[in-house]
Design a protein around this motif. Structure first.
Motif, mmCIF file in Angstrom:
data_model
loop_
_atom_site.group_PDB
_atom_site.id
_atom_site.type_symbol
_atom_site.label_atom_id
_atom_site.label_comp_id
_atom_site.label_asym_id
_atom_site.label_seq_id
_atom_site.Cartn_x
_atom_site.Cartn_y
_atom_site.Cartn_z
ATOM 1 N N LYS A 184 0.806 -1.228 0.000
ATOM 2 C CA LYS A 184 0.000 0.000 0.000
ATOM 3 C C LYS A 184 0.837 1.275 0.000
ATOM 4 C CE LYS A 184 -3.933 -2.257 0.847
ATOM 5 N NZ LYS A 184 -4.398 -2.963 -0.293
ATOM 6 N N GLN A 185 2.066 1.209 0.531
ATOM 7 C CA GLN A 185 2.914 2.393 0.618
ATOM 8 C C GLN A 185 4.362 1.997 0.378
ATOM 9 O OE1 GLN A 185 1.867 5.653 1.121
ATOM 10 N NE2 GLN A 185 3.962 6.149 0.601
ATOM 11 N N ILE A 186 5.033 2.728 -0.495
ATOM 12 C CA ILE A 186 6.439 2.482 -0.805
ATOM 13 C C ILE A 186 7.291 3.396 0.064
ATOM 14 C CG2 ILE A 186 8.207 2.581 -2.617
ATOM 15 C CD1 ILE A 186 6.036 0.427 -3.042
ATOM 16 N N SER A 187 8.357 2.834 0.639
ATOM 17 C CA SER A 187 9.227 3.636 1.497
ATOM 18 C C SER A 187 10.626 3.848 0.913
ATOM 19 C CB SER A 187 9.345 2.990 2.881
ATOM 20 O OG SER A 187 9.814 1.659 2.773
ATOM 21 N N LEU A 188 11.053 2.966 0.004
ATOM 22 C CA LEU A 188 12.402 3.060 -0.552
ATOM 23 C C LEU A 188 12.426 2.468 -1.956
ATOM 24 C CD1 LEU A 188 15.550 3.464 -0.104
ATOM 25 C CD2 LEU A 188 15.557 1.062 0.566
ATOM 26 N N ILE A 189 13.107 3.155 -2.862
ATOM 27 C CA ILE A 189 13.330 2.646 -4.217
ATOM 28 C C ILE A 189 14.805 2.826 -4.545
ATOM 29 C CG2 ILE A 189 12.803 2.922 -6.674
ATOM 30 C CD1 ILE A 189 10.112 4.189 -5.783
ATOM 31 N N ARG A 190 15.434 1.748 -4.994
ATOM 32 C CA ARG A 190 16.824 1.820 -5.428
ATOM 33 C C ARG A 190 16.840 1.660 -6.945
ATOM 34 N NH1 ARG A 190 19.484 -2.322 -2.574
ATOM 35 N NH2 ARG A 190 19.296 -0.945 -0.790
ATOM 36 N N LEU A 191 17.263 2.704 -7.634
ATOM 37 C CA LEU A 191 17.269 2.754 -9.094
ATOM 38 C C LEU A 191 18.706 2.793 -9.606
ATOM 39 C CD1 LEU A 191 15.597 3.152 -11.739
ATOM 40 C CD2 LEU A 191 15.775 5.618 -11.321
ATOM 41 N N VAL A 192 19.013 1.920 -10.564
ATOM 42 C CA VAL A 192 20.333 1.891 -11.184
ATOM 43 C C VAL A 192 20.201 2.523 -12.570
ATOM 44 C CG1 VAL A 192 22.210 0.424 -12.009
ATOM 45 C CG2 VAL A 192 20.954 -0.203 -9.928
ATOM 46 N N VAL A 193 21.034 3.548 -12.823
ATOM 47 C CA VAL A 193 20.977 4.282 -14.086
ATOM 48 C C VAL A 193 22.384 4.403 -14.651
ATOM 49 C CG1 VAL A 193 20.319 6.440 -15.211
ATOM 50 C CG2 VAL A 193 19.041 5.653 -13.217
ATOM 51 N N GLY A 194 22.558 3.954 -15.884
ATOM 52 C CA GLY A 194 23.842 4.099 -16.554
ATOM 53 C C GLY A 194 24.069 5.526 -17.034
ATOM 54 N N GLU A 195 25.307 5.960 -16.957
ATOM 55 C CA GLU A 195 25.665 7.317 -17.406
ATOM 56 C C GLU A 195 25.328 7.561 -18.867
ATOM 57 O OE1 GLU A 195 29.830 7.535 -16.478
ATOM 58 O OE2 GLU A 195 29.424 8.460 -14.528
ATOM 59 N N CYS A 196 25.318 6.507 -19.660
ATOM 60 C CA CYS A 196 25.046 6.649 -21.094
ATOM 61 C C CYS A 196 23.635 7.156 -21.378
ATOM 62 C CB CYS A 196 25.291 5.333 -21.809
ATOM 63 S SG CYS A 196 27.022 4.829 -21.779
ATOM 64 N N HIS A 197 22.757 7.072 -20.403
ATOM 65 C CA HIS A 197 21.399 7.612 -20.577
ATOM 66 C C HIS A 197 21.387 9.137 -20.477
ATOM 67 C CE1 HIS A 197 19.001 3.973 -20.859
ATOM 68 N NE2 HIS A 197 19.824 3.437 -19.982
ATOM 69 N N GLY A 198 22.423 9.699 -19.905
ATOM 70 C CA GLY A 198 22.514 11.149 -19.793
ATOM 71 C C GLY A 198 21.586 11.752 -18.752
ATOM 72 N N ALA A 199 21.052 10.932 -17.869
ATOM 73 C CA ALA A 199 20.138 11.429 -16.836
ATOM 74 C C ALA A 199 20.937 12.029 -15.685
ATOM 75 C CB ALA A 199 19.252 10.292 -16.329
ATOM 76 N N LEU A 200 20.579 13.220 -15.306
ATOM 77 C CA LEU A 200 21.262 13.906 -14.214
ATOM 78 C C LEU A 200 20.624 13.521 -12.878
ATOM 79 C CD1 LEU A 200 21.452 17.433 -15.856
ATOM 80 C CD2 LEU A 200 23.246 15.688 -15.761
ATOM 81 N N PRO A 201 21.438 13.128 -11.899
ATOM 82 C CA PRO A 201 20.889 12.717 -10.605
ATOM 83 C C PRO A 201 19.974 13.755 -9.953
ATOM 84 C CG PRO A 201 23.172 12.055 -10.753
ATOM 85 C CD PRO A 201 22.882 12.914 -11.961
ATOM 86 N N LYS A 202 20.358 15.020 -9.988
ATOM 87 C CA LYS A 202 19.521 16.065 -9.378
ATOM 88 C C LYS A 202 18.184 16.201 -10.102
ATOM 89 C CE LYS A 202 23.053 18.855 -7.174
ATOM 90 N NZ LYS A 202 23.638 20.179 -7.008
ATOM 91 N N ALA A 203 18.214 16.067 -11.423
ATOM 92 C CA ALA A 203 16.974 16.151 -12.204
ATOM 93 C C ALA A 203 16.093 14.933 -11.947
ATOM 94 C CB ALA A 203 17.288 16.282 -13.690
ATOM 95 N N LEU A 204 16.695 13.751 -11.781
ATOM 96 C CA LEU A 204 15.920 12.555 -11.441
ATOM 97 C C LEU A 204 15.252 12.723 -10.085
ATOM 98 C CD1 LEU A 204 18.403 9.784 -12.606
ATOM 99 C CD2 LEU A 204 16.120 10.215 -13.563
ATOM 100 N N ASP A 205 15.999 13.232 -9.120
ATOM 101 C CA ASP A 205 15.442 13.443 -7.787
ATOM 102 C C ASP A 205 14.321 14.475 -7.815
ATOM 103 O OD1 ASP A 205 15.560 12.851 -4.902
ATOM 104 O OD2 ASP A 205 16.111 14.967 -4.757
ATOM 105 N N PHE A 206 14.520 15.558 -8.548
ATOM 106 C CA PHE A 206 13.487 16.589 -8.662
ATOM 107 C C PHE A 206 12.221 16.016 -9.286
ATOM 108 C CE2 PHE A 206 11.249 19.885 -11.039
ATOM 109 C CZ PHE A 206 11.041 20.826 -10.050
#
Length: 81
Positions: A24-46
């Motif tokens: 019913k409620q999620i408390s933690l998510i661990r996401l693995v992202v390769g640098e080749c995707h170009g996703a910025l950690p701060k932008a993902l968090d936002f």
């Protein structure tokens, strides 16, 4: 800002999986992202903070593991029934 679409897909995936397992409620998510995707950690968090409002992921901690390759997967999530 493709981070929004990545997080949107993440929320859909987690919500579906959690529903199937009676969570019913999620408390933690661990996401693995390769640098080749170009996703910025701060932008993902936002994007995560913005898109999880009023979902079962609201208030969850997002842990990011950045790798050098093309990986993109949920390593782990936890929640409560």
């Amino acid at each position: 800002m493709h981070e929004v679409s990545l997080i949107h897909g993440l929320i859909e995936l987690i919500t579906t999986s959690a529903s199937e397992h009676g969570i019913k409620q999620i408390s933690l998510i661990r996401l693995v992202v390769g640098e080749c995707h170009g996703a910025l950690p701060k932008a993902l968090d936002f994007a995560f903070q913005a898109l999880t409002r009023d979902t079962i992921c609201q208030g969850a901690i997002l842990e990011l593991e950045i790798t050098p390759g093309w990986e993109l997967y949920v390593d782990y999530y936890e929640g409560e029934c």
